[in-house]
Design a protein around this motif. Structure first.
Motif, PDB file in Angstrom:
ATOM      1  N   ILE A 169       3.701  21.681  -0.333  1.00 41.87           N
ATOM      2  CA  ILE A 169       3.331  21.380   1.510  1.00 41.87           C
ATOM      3  C   ILE A 169       3.304  20.274   1.257  1.00 41.87           C
ATOM      4  CG2 ILE A 169       2.542  21.877   3.014  1.00 41.87           C
ATOM      5  CD1 ILE A 169       3.524  24.573   3.011  1.00 41.87           C
ATOM      6  N   GLY A 170       1.361  20.238   0.782  1.00 37.08           N
ATOM      7  CA  GLY A 170       1.065  18.618   1.358  1.00 37.08           C
ATOM      8  C   GLY A 170       1.400  17.262   0.058  1.00 37.08           C
ATOM      9  N   LEU A 171       1.833  17.890  -0.855  1.00 34.85           N
ATOM     10  CA  LEU A 171       2.488  17.018  -1.686  1.00 34.85           C
ATOM     11  C   LEU A 171       4.401  16.052  -1.313  1.00 34.85           C
ATOM     12  CD1 LEU A 171       3.127  15.262  -4.065  1.00 34.85           C
ATOM     13  CD2 LEU A 171       4.133  17.011  -5.116  1.00 34.85           C
ATOM     14  N   MET A 172       4.336  16.838  -0.139  1.00 31.50           N
ATOM     15  CA  MET A 172       5.958  16.755   0.552  1.00 31.50           C
ATOM     16  C   MET A 172       5.174  16.555   1.753  1.00 31.50           C
ATOM     17  SD  MET A 172       8.345  17.835  -1.073  1.00 31.50           S
ATOM     18  CE  MET A 172       7.723  17.723  -2.775  1.00 31.50           C
ATOM     19  N   LEU A 173       4.331  16.559   2.481  1.00 31.55           N
ATOM     20  CA  LEU A 173       3.951  15.945   3.738  1.00 31.55           C
ATOM     21  C   LEU A 173       3.763  13.961   3.600  1.00 31.55           C
ATOM     22  CD1 LEU A 173       2.542  18.409   5.857  1.00 31.55           C
ATOM     23  CD2 LEU A 173       4.181  17.867   6.313  1.00 31.55           C
ATOM     24  N   GLY A 174       3.223  14.059   2.346  1.00 32.62           N
ATOM     25  CA  GLY A 174       2.217  12.856   1.556  1.00 32.62           C
ATOM     26  C   GLY A 174       3.798  12.197   1.439  1.00 32.62           C
ATOM     27  N   VAL A 175       5.143  12.675   1.136  1.00 33.19           N
ATOM     28  CA  VAL A 175       5.756  11.766   0.321  1.00 33.19           C
ATOM     29  C   VAL A 175       6.291  11.297   1.706  1.00 33.19           C
ATOM     30  CG1 VAL A 175       8.411  12.134  -0.690  1.00 33.19           C
ATOM     31  CG2 VAL A 175       6.396  12.908  -2.360  1.00 33.19           C
ATOM     32  N   LEU A 176       6.595  12.494   2.662  1.00 30.75           N
ATOM     33  CA  LEU A 176       7.327  12.101   4.302  1.00 30.75           C
ATOM     34  C   LEU A 176       6.583  10.997   4.934  1.00 30.75           C
ATOM     35  CD1 LEU A 176       8.420  15.395   5.584  1.00 30.75           C
ATOM     36  CD2 LEU A 176      10.578  13.487   4.799  1.00 30.75           C
ATOM     37  N   GLY A 177       5.083  10.834   4.817  1.00 26.29           N
ATOM     38  CA  GLY A 177       4.206   9.778   5.536  1.00 26.29           C
ATOM     39  C   GLY A 177       4.511   7.880   4.828  1.00 26.29           C
ATOM     40  N   THR A 178       4.745   8.668   3.652  1.00 26.20           N
ATOM     41  CA  THR A 178       5.214   7.605   2.436  1.00 26.20           C
ATOM     42  C   THR A 178       6.567   6.537   2.772  1.00 26.20           C
ATOM     43  OG1 THR A 178       3.405   7.695   0.811  1.00 26.20           O
ATOM     44  CG2 THR A 178       5.218   5.445   0.261  1.00 26.20           C
ATOM     45  N   LEU A 179       7.546   7.418   3.381  1.00 23.19           N
ATOM     46  CA  LEU A 179       8.783   6.975   3.663  1.00 23.19           C
ATOM     47  C   LEU A 179       9.230   6.796   4.595  1.00 23.19           C
ATOM     48  CD1 LEU A 179      10.454   9.983   2.203  1.00 23.19           C
ATOM     49  CD2 LEU A 179      11.046   8.027   1.489  1.00 23.19           C
ATOM     50  N   ALA A 180       8.196   7.459   5.716  1.00 23.47           N
ATOM     51  CA  ALA A 180       8.298   6.454   7.004  1.00 23.47           C
ATOM     52  C   ALA A 180       7.278   6.049   7.118  1.00 23.47           C
ATOM     53  CB  ALA A 180       6.879   7.267   8.138  1.00 23.47           C
ATOM     54  N   ALA A 181       6.618   5.101   6.088  1.00 24.18           N
ATOM     55  CA  ALA A 181       5.619   3.785   6.335  1.00 24.18           C
ATOM     56  C   ALA A 181       5.965   3.175   5.784  1.00 24.18           C
ATOM     57  CB  ALA A 181       4.024   4.531   5.376  1.00 24.18           C
ATOM     58  N   PHE A 205       9.942   2.659   5.162  1.00 27.78           N
ATOM     59  CA  PHE A 205      11.393   2.308   6.350  1.00 27.78           C
ATOM     60  C   PHE A 205      10.864   2.522   7.957  1.00 27.78           C
ATOM     61  CE2 PHE A 205      12.195   4.392   1.831  1.00 27.78           C
ATOM     62  CZ  PHE A 205      13.487   3.071   1.805  1.00 27.78           C
ATOM     63  N   LEU A 206      10.062   2.772   8.593  1.00 28.40           N
ATOM     64  CA  LEU A 206      10.067   2.687  10.116  1.00 28.40           C
ATOM     65  C   LEU A 206       9.397   1.904   9.894  1.00 28.40           C
ATOM     66  CD1 LEU A 206       9.852   6.196  11.042  1.00 28.40           C
ATOM     67  CD2 LEU A 206      11.853   5.145  10.923  1.00 28.40           C
ATOM     68  N   VAL A 232       0.976  -1.134   0.475  1.00 31.18           N
ATOM     69  CA  VAL A 232      -0.120   0.088  -0.179  1.00 31.18           C
ATOM     70  C   VAL A 232       0.830   1.142   0.288  1.00 31.18           C
ATOM     71  CG1 VAL A 232      -1.858   1.202   1.277  1.00 31.18           C
ATOM     72  CG2 VAL A 232      -2.238  -1.081   1.044  1.00 31.18           C
ATOM     73  N   ALA A 233       2.154   1.634   1.266  1.00 33.33           N
ATOM     74  CA  ALA A 233       2.876   1.867   1.018  1.00 33.33           C
ATOM     75  C   ALA A 233       3.219   2.168  -0.600  1.00 33.33           C
ATOM     76  CB  ALA A 233       4.105   2.484   2.106  1.00 33.33           C
ATOM     77  N   ILE A 234       3.869   1.819  -1.319  1.00 31.68           N
ATOM     78  CA  ILE A 234       4.126   1.317  -2.428  1.00 31.68           C
ATOM     79  C   ILE A 234       3.502   2.044  -3.881  1.00 31.68           C
ATOM     80  CG2 ILE A 234       5.523   0.290  -4.508  1.00 31.68           C
ATOM     81  CD1 ILE A 234       6.821  -1.490  -2.346  1.00 31.68           C
ATOM     82  N   SER A 235       1.823   1.517  -3.628  1.00 33.65           N
ATOM     83  CA  SER A 235       0.917   2.434  -4.180  1.00 33.65           C
ATOM     84  C   SER A 235       0.756   4.031  -3.756  1.00 33.65           C
ATOM     85  CB  SER A 235      -0.087   1.572  -3.955  1.00 33.65           C
ATOM     86  OG  SER A 235      -0.978   1.687  -5.310  1.00 33.65           O
ATOM     87  N   VAL A 236       1.032   4.168  -3.286  1.00 39.42           N
ATOM     88  CA  VAL A 236       0.588   5.206  -2.347  1.00 39.42           C
ATOM     89  C   VAL A 236       1.743   6.840  -2.781  1.00 39.42           C
ATOM     90  CG1 VAL A 236       0.417   7.140  -0.446  1.00 39.42           C
ATOM     91  CG2 VAL A 236      -0.686   5.650  -0.784  1.00 39.42           C
ATOM     92  N   GLY A 237       2.968   5.891  -3.040  1.00 43.99           N
ATOM     93  CA  GLY A 237       4.560   6.491  -2.645  1.00 43.99           C
ATOM     94  C   GLY A 237       4.210   6.817  -4.646  1.00 43.99           C
ATOM     95  N   ALA A 238       3.571   5.420  -5.022  1.00 41.69           N
ATOM     96  CA  ALA A 238       3.924   5.782  -6.926  1.00 41.69           C
ATOM     97  C   ALA A 238       2.770   6.885  -7.040  1.00 41.69           C
ATOM     98  CB  ALA A 238       3.282   4.867  -6.878  1.00 41.69           C
ATOM     99  N   ILE A 239       1.651   7.108  -6.250  1.00 45.00           N
ATOM    100  CA  ILE A 239       0.171   7.627  -7.045  1.00 45.00           C
ATOM    101  C   ILE A 239       1.167   9.387  -6.311  1.00 45.00           C
ATOM    102  CG2 ILE A 239      -1.115   8.939  -6.124  1.00 45.00           C
ATOM    103  CD1 ILE A 239      -2.349   5.972  -5.347  1.00 45.00           C
ATOM    104  N   LEU A 240       2.010   9.342  -4.733  1.00 44.89           N
ATOM    105  CA  LEU A 240       2.629  11.095  -5.468  1.00 44.89           C
ATOM    106  C   LEU A 240       3.629  11.320  -5.719  1.00 44.89           C
ATOM    107  CD1 LEU A 240       2.639  10.250  -0.931  1.00 44.89           C
ATOM    108  CD2 LEU A 240       1.595  12.139  -2.288  1.00 44.89           C
TER     109      LEU A 240
END
Length: 108
Positions: free
Chosen positions: A93-105, A107-108, A64-72
């Motif tokens: 700003i929303g785009l950058m926060l979404g990218v950070l959230g996807t990376l967190a999902a 890698f963390l 799911v994170a990969i899919s959302v990341g692809a969309i972002l």
């Protein structure tokens, strides 16, 4: 992962082109038929990518994170290329926060 990225890209292209054509044609629904076929192919790739990804990774949240990341990643690039619109400050700003959230999902 490639099937997910390609499926998302094809689906997004179909959505953007359909919205552009539909707006230019004055609401003629027949202009949308090729886009329905294109998005169906994108959906097939997405289902295949999810199934294959889950089979190998055994964790649906990574898929799911990969899919959302692809969309972002893909949607803003295609929107910029197809429409030439530059994002507003809030959108960026929303785009950058979404990218950070996807990376967190992922890698963390």
């Amino acid at each position: 992962m490639a099937a997910i990225f390609l499926g998302e890209a094809i689906s997004i292209i179909a959505e953007l082109i359909a919205s552009r054509r539909f707006g230019k044609s004055g609401g003629d629904v027949t202009m949308l038929l090729p886009m329905f076929l294109l998005i169906s192919f994108g959906g097939i790739l997405l289902v295949f990518g999810y199934a294959l990804g889950y089979m190998h990774l055994k964790n649906i949240w990574i898929i799911v994170a990969i899919s959302v990341g692809a969309i972002l990643v893909v949607e803003p690039i295609l929107t910029l290329l197809l429409f030439g619109d530059v994002p507003t400050t809030g959108s960026l700003i929303g785009l950058m926060l979404g990218v950070l959230g996807t990376l967190a999902a992922v890698f963390l």
